[in-house]
Design a protein around this motif. Structure first.
Motif: not given
Length: 145
Positions: A51-54, A97-110, A112-123
């Motif tokens: 889902t995510v690569v860091v 590290i705080n920004q990384l943790k915040k982004q990871l936390r958001y992805i983990c808590k949401n 269902h939005l991961a694929h939409l976020r990925w599509k937005h990024i690759v677009g």
């Protein structure tokens, strides 16, 4: 168990970050694959399950592994340094590290939005500019005087 699984598919180094060992020992129930993959097919198959690569790289020439993982469907999170700002949109970059943790936390808590976020990024990305054909042409033009 948090329901979140971590996997690491890569080479192990003698000076690996201590957080890898700590995570491996503290959360064995949350670890899938951990370590080197045997073939390119195994590697690409592994990437397609993520889902995510860091990246926490402090030295990077091109970012090939991050591009491969992104092309395979992973949301990239990269330090805002090295080659990454030239390749990835701003929302993929973190400044500490705080920004990384915040982004990871958001992805983990949401999730269902991961694929939409990925599509937005690759677009926003042009993977063709990193293709063998385009890079070969660019290098040929530079090297031929």
């Amino acid at each position: 168990s948090s329901g979140i699984n971590a996997e690491y598919g890569g080479q192990s180094f003698a000076n690996a970050p201590t957080c890898f060992d700590m995570f491996e020992k503290s959360f064995p129930q949350n670890i899938g694959k951990w370590g080197r993959l045997d073939s390119k097919d195994d590697y690409l198959s592994f990437l397609r399950t993520g889902t995510v690569v860091v990246s926490t790289a402090i030295h990077e020439f091109f970012g090939v592994a991050m591009l491969e993982a992104t092309a395979a469907g992973c949301i990239p999170l990269c330090p805002n340094r090295l080659v990454y700002p030239e390749i990835f949109p701003r929302e993929c970059l973190y400044n500490g590290i705080n920004q990384l943790k915040k982004q990871l936390r958001y992805i983990c808590k949401n999730p269902h939005l991961a694929h939409l976020r990925w599509k937005h990024i690759v677009g926003k990305m042009d993977f063709n500019k990193f293709s063998h054909e385009n890079l070969t042409l660019q290098y040929s033009e530079i090297l031929v005087l």
